[in-house]
Every structure is written in C-alpha cells, then in structure tokens.
Design a protein around this motif. Structure first.
Motif, PDB file in Angstrom:
ATOM      1  N   ASP A  11       0.867  -1.242  -0.002  1.00  0.00           N
ATOM      2  CA  ASP A  11      -0.235   0.090   0.077  1.00  0.00           C
ATOM      3  C   ASP A  11       0.586   1.259   0.064  1.00  0.00           C
ATOM      4  O   ASP A  11       0.114   2.403  -0.094  1.00  0.00           O
ATOM      5  N   PHE A  12       2.066   1.203   0.301  1.00  0.00           N
ATOM      6  CA  PHE A  12       2.789   2.373   0.205  1.00  0.00           C
ATOM      7  C   PHE A  12       4.494   1.996   0.200  1.00  0.00           C
ATOM      8  O   PHE A  12       4.956   0.849   0.384  1.00  0.00           O
ATOM      9  N   VAL A  13       5.040   3.104  -0.124  1.00  0.00           N
ATOM     10  CA  VAL A  13       6.657   2.849  -0.175  1.00  0.00           C
ATOM     11  C   VAL A  13       7.164   4.125   0.870  1.00  0.00           C
ATOM     12  O   VAL A  13       6.607   5.142   0.799  1.00  0.00           O
ATOM     13  N   VAL A  43       2.824   6.699  -8.106  1.00  0.00           N
ATOM     14  CA  VAL A  43       2.450   6.950  -6.810  1.00  0.00           C
ATOM     15  C   VAL A  43       1.731   8.325  -6.171  1.00  0.00           C
ATOM     16  O   VAL A  43       1.488   9.292  -6.905  1.00  0.00           O
ATOM     17  N   TRP A  44       1.205   8.136  -4.943  1.00  0.00           N
ATOM     18  CA  TRP A  44       0.412   9.265  -4.280  1.00  0.00           C
ATOM     19  C   TRP A  44       1.169   9.874  -3.261  1.00  0.00           C
ATOM     20  O   TRP A  44       1.379   9.277  -2.030  1.00  0.00           O
ATOM     21  N   PRO A  45       1.562  11.068  -3.383  1.00  0.00           N
ATOM     22  CA  PRO A  45       2.361  11.782  -2.101  1.00  0.00           C
ATOM     23  C   PRO A  45       1.376  12.042  -1.039  1.00  0.00           C
ATOM     24  O   PRO A  45       0.276  12.555  -1.158  1.00  0.00           O
ATOM     25  N   VAL A  46       1.861  11.888   0.405  1.00  0.00           N
ATOM     26  CA  VAL A  46       0.973  11.921   1.514  1.00  0.00           C
ATOM     27  C   VAL A  46       1.465  12.980   2.369  1.00  0.00           C
ATOM     28  O   VAL A  46       0.767  13.589   3.264  1.00  0.00           O
ATOM     29  N   HIS A  47       2.685  13.497   2.418  1.00  0.00           N
ATOM     30  CA  HIS A  47       3.111  14.452   3.005  1.00  0.00           C
ATOM     31  C   HIS A  47       4.466  14.895   2.333  1.00  0.00           C
ATOM     32  O   HIS A  47       4.923  14.192   1.428  1.00  0.00           O
ATOM     33  N   ARG A  48       5.165  15.802   2.825  1.00  0.00           N
ATOM     34  CA  ARG A  48       6.259  16.359   1.953  1.00  0.00           C
ATOM     35  C   ARG A  48       7.498  16.814   3.100  1.00  0.00           C
ATOM     36  O   ARG A  48       7.231  17.055   4.159  1.00  0.00           O
ATOM     37  N   LEU A  49       8.560  16.936   2.520  1.00  0.00           N
ATOM     38  CA  LEU A  49       9.408  17.558   3.342  1.00  0.00           C
ATOM     39  C   LEU A  49      10.197  18.887   2.503  1.00  0.00           C
ATOM     40  O   LEU A  49      10.091  18.596   1.073  1.00  0.00           O
ATOM     41  N   ASP A  50      10.787  19.826   3.080  1.00  0.00           N
ATOM     42  CA  ASP A  50      11.226  20.850   2.092  1.00  0.00           C
ATOM     43  C   ASP A  50      12.389  20.746   1.596  1.00  0.00           C
ATOM     44  O   ASP A  50      13.195  19.560   2.024  1.00  0.00           O
ATOM     45  N   LYS A  51      13.263  21.662   0.700  1.00  0.00           N
ATOM     46  CA  LYS A  51      14.248  21.312   0.060  1.00  0.00           C
ATOM     47  C   LYS A  51      15.661  20.907   1.060  1.00  0.00           C
ATOM     48  O   LYS A  51      16.242  20.192   0.534  1.00  0.00           O
ATOM     49  N   THR A  61       0.629   3.859  -2.777  1.00  0.00           N
ATOM     50  CA  THR A  61       0.657   3.195  -4.019  1.00  0.00           C
ATOM     51  C   THR A  61      -0.828   3.022  -4.720  1.00  0.00           C
ATOM     52  O   THR A  61      -0.881   2.392  -5.474  1.00  0.00           O
ATOM     53  N   SER A  62      -1.635   3.726  -4.097  1.00  0.00           N
ATOM     54  CA  SER A  62      -3.061   3.760  -4.746  1.00  0.00           C
ATOM     55  C   SER A  62      -3.802   5.069  -4.061  1.00  0.00           C
ATOM     56  O   SER A  62      -3.277   5.458  -2.862  1.00  0.00           O
ATOM     57  N   ALA A  63      -4.822   5.461  -5.035  1.00  0.00           N
ATOM     58  CA  ALA A  63      -5.514   6.633  -4.225  1.00  0.00           C
ATOM     59  C   ALA A  63      -6.486   6.279  -3.032  1.00  0.00           C
ATOM     60  O   ALA A  63      -6.363   6.903  -2.106  1.00  0.00           O
ATOM     61  N   GLU A  64      -6.846   4.787  -2.968  1.00  0.00           N
ATOM     62  CA  GLU A  64      -7.502   4.422  -1.562  1.00  0.00           C
ATOM     63  C   GLU A  64      -6.319   4.694  -0.501  1.00  0.00           C
ATOM     64  O   GLU A  64      -6.920   5.139   0.799  1.00  0.00           O
ATOM     65  N   ALA A  65      -5.298   4.177  -0.658  1.00  0.00           N
ATOM     66  CA  ALA A  65      -4.460   4.043   0.449  1.00  0.00           C
ATOM     67  C   ALA A  65      -4.059   5.779   0.711  1.00  0.00           C
ATOM     68  O   ALA A  65      -4.089   6.055   1.856  1.00  0.00           O
ATOM     69  N   ALA A  66      -3.959   6.401  -0.443  1.00  0.00           N
ATOM     70  CA  ALA A  66      -3.693   7.811   0.080  1.00  0.00           C
ATOM     71  C   ALA A  66      -4.779   8.510   0.832  1.00  0.00           C
ATOM     72  O   ALA A  66      -4.448   9.449   1.667  1.00  0.00           O
ATOM     73  N   GLN A  70      -4.377  10.193   4.588  1.00  0.00           N
ATOM     74  CA  GLN A  70      -4.744  11.659   4.868  1.00  0.00           C
ATOM     75  C   GLN A  70      -5.415  11.499   6.055  1.00  0.00           C
ATOM     76  O   GLN A  70      -5.326  12.571   6.804  1.00  0.00           O
ATOM     77  N   ILE A  71      -6.397  10.778   6.370  1.00  0.00           N
ATOM     78  CA  ILE A  71      -7.054  10.548   7.585  1.00  0.00           C
ATOM     79  C   ILE A  71      -6.153  10.441   8.742  1.00  0.00           C
ATOM     80  O   ILE A  71      -6.389  10.979   9.880  1.00  0.00           O
ATOM     81  N   LEU A  72      -5.250   9.464   8.719  1.00  0.00           N
ATOM     82  CA  LEU A  72      -4.131   9.402   9.882  1.00  0.00           C
ATOM     83  C   LEU A  72      -3.375  10.772  10.115  1.00  0.00           C
ATOM     84  O   LEU A  72      -3.442  10.856  11.206  1.00  0.00           O
ATOM     85  N   PHE A  73      -3.087  11.391   8.950  1.00  0.00           N
ATOM     86  CA  PHE A  73      -2.314  12.777   9.351  1.00  0.00           C
ATOM     87  C   PHE A  73      -3.267  13.699   9.926  1.00  0.00           C
ATOM     88  O   PHE A  73      -2.864  14.167  10.990  1.00  0.00           O
ATOM     89  N   LYS A  74      -4.350  13.551   9.626  1.00  0.00           N
ATOM     90  CA  LYS A  74      -5.173  14.680  10.221  1.00  0.00           C
ATOM     91  C   LYS A  74      -5.666  14.349  11.423  1.00  0.00           C
ATOM     92  O   LYS A  74      -5.658  15.249  12.269  1.00  0.00           O
ATOM     93  N   GLU A  75      -5.581  12.992  11.747  1.00  0.00           N
ATOM     94  CA  GLU A  75      -6.011  12.553  13.165  1.00  0.00           C
ATOM     95  C   GLU A  75      -4.715  12.309  14.082  1.00  0.00           C
ATOM     96  O   GLU A  75      -4.783  12.231  15.180  1.00  0.00           O
TER      97      GLU A  75
END
Length: 221
Positions: A11-13, A43-51, A61-66, A70-75
C-alpha cells in the motif's frame, strides 16, 4: 538520481529523500515525486519535506491508500521524529515549543505568543561537544517550516539553515529520522541515521540511544 527505497509495502513505499532536492519539480528540474514515479510507477504523495530537509517520506501506491493516510495525518496518528543539529545554548534543553505562526515580509515564518491555532513541537536534546547540540524533535502539527522556526525560537537555529540564520554548513542539518504508525492492524516503525552530512555521521555513536525515538517519553497527543 537514484532515490533509496527503504521500505516497500503493497500500500505504500518509504523513501529516503536527499538533502537539497525539492519535493516537486522546480525550474524544469525533476523533484522527489518525479524521481519516485519514474522508479516504481504511479504513487500518491501523502506528506512532504522541504528542500533543505532530508529523510523519510511516504508515498501511497493507490488513491485509496492515500485517502487513508490523509485521515491518519489529520487525526495525528502518524508519529514523525526529526533529528537536528545546532550550535549554541538553547533557552531550554527539553520540553515543548508552542505558538501560532505568521509569515514575515521576507517570506520566512515566526512564532508568536498567541495560541489560536498553534504549532506544537516536543523535543529532547543532548550535547555533542564543542558547542554542538543534537535535538530529537516530534511535531504534533504540520506547519510550513515548523521545526526550523521552533529551533530559531529556542535561540539555536538549525546548523546550515540560511533562511533562519543558522551557522554555516555544507547542508541543512534537519532530517526526518523516524516514523511510527498503525496500518491495517500492522505496527509500522522505521528509523535510520541520515547518510549526508559529516556532522551527522560523526554523531551516530553518541545518538545511538535515539534509534528507537518512539521509546522516548513523548506524549501521544
């Protein structure tokens, strides 16, 4: 650029972003997302780091996993741990930095005394010698430049952080060091030392007890 994949799940890398690489395309130069897409497919990015920040980044690795991420990050159910180095004596050696953040005319951010929608960071630190200190940081919110501003507010801007007046160095010494979360009933824990930056490499032995950062007494929320 060969981006190391440190953990691969259906579901993710989890990849290791190098210092100095933008997350998205910048001035016609590919960013991390483009390199990962080219290496392993869509792939679908779910968070990011700056430069200036290196370290661990999740891609679904899927829209469903993304959507689930997003729910896990929000909570706030994904614990992120960062490693930073800075010279000088901080206002406090451990504890919490909390306050609203506002943008300045220069494009930087600053911490304020108000608490309307505060950025919150917990941290521990230890001396490495010769005025250098290591910081283990856990953010409980996801504001732009949150950790860089938190360190600046402690009076010890991150080594190599030019925007916030850190001491000169060959890189910005901020690294996404560890992640911990539950995924479909499975506990995911991963941590590793950064591979770029001589000061990080020199400090590995002194920081070996931080290799399981979730064992430190951070509150869950």
């Amino acid at each position: 650029m060969d981006i190391p994949i440190v953990l691969k799940h259906q579901d993710f890398v989890l990849v290791d972003k190098p210092y100095g690489l933008s997350f998205h395309r910048e001035n016609d130069q590919p960013g991390l997302a483009q390199f990962v897409n080219k290496k392993i497919g869509a792939v679908w990015p779910v968070h990011r780091l700056d430069k200036m920040t290196s370290g661990l980044v999740l891609f679904a690795t899927s829209a469903e996993a993304a959507a689930r991420f997003q729910i896990l990050f929000k909570e706030h159910k994904i614990a992120k741990f960062y490693l930073a180095l800075a010279y000088g004596k901080p206002k406090k050696k451990q504890g919490e930095v909390k306050g609203d953040m506002c943008k300045t005319r220069s494009g930087s951010w600053k911490l304020t005394f108000s608490q309307n929608n505060p950025a919150r960071t917990r941290f521990y630190s230890k001396a490495l010698g010769d005025g250098l200190r290591a910081y283990l940081l856990r953010p409980y919110s996801g504001r732009t430049h949150q950790l860089r501003v938190a360190m600046k507010s402690l009076g010890v801007p991150i080594l190599g952080d030019e925007r916030y007046n850190g001491a000169d160095a060959e890189r910005g010494y901020l690294d996404a060091f560890g992640l911990r979360f539950d995924w479909q009933g499975e506990r995911i824990e991963y941590c590793r030392f950064p591979l770029q930056g001589q000061q990080f490499l020199d400090a590995q032995e002194q920081l070996s007890d931080w290799l399981e950062p979730w064992q430190q007494p951070f509150p869950d929320a």
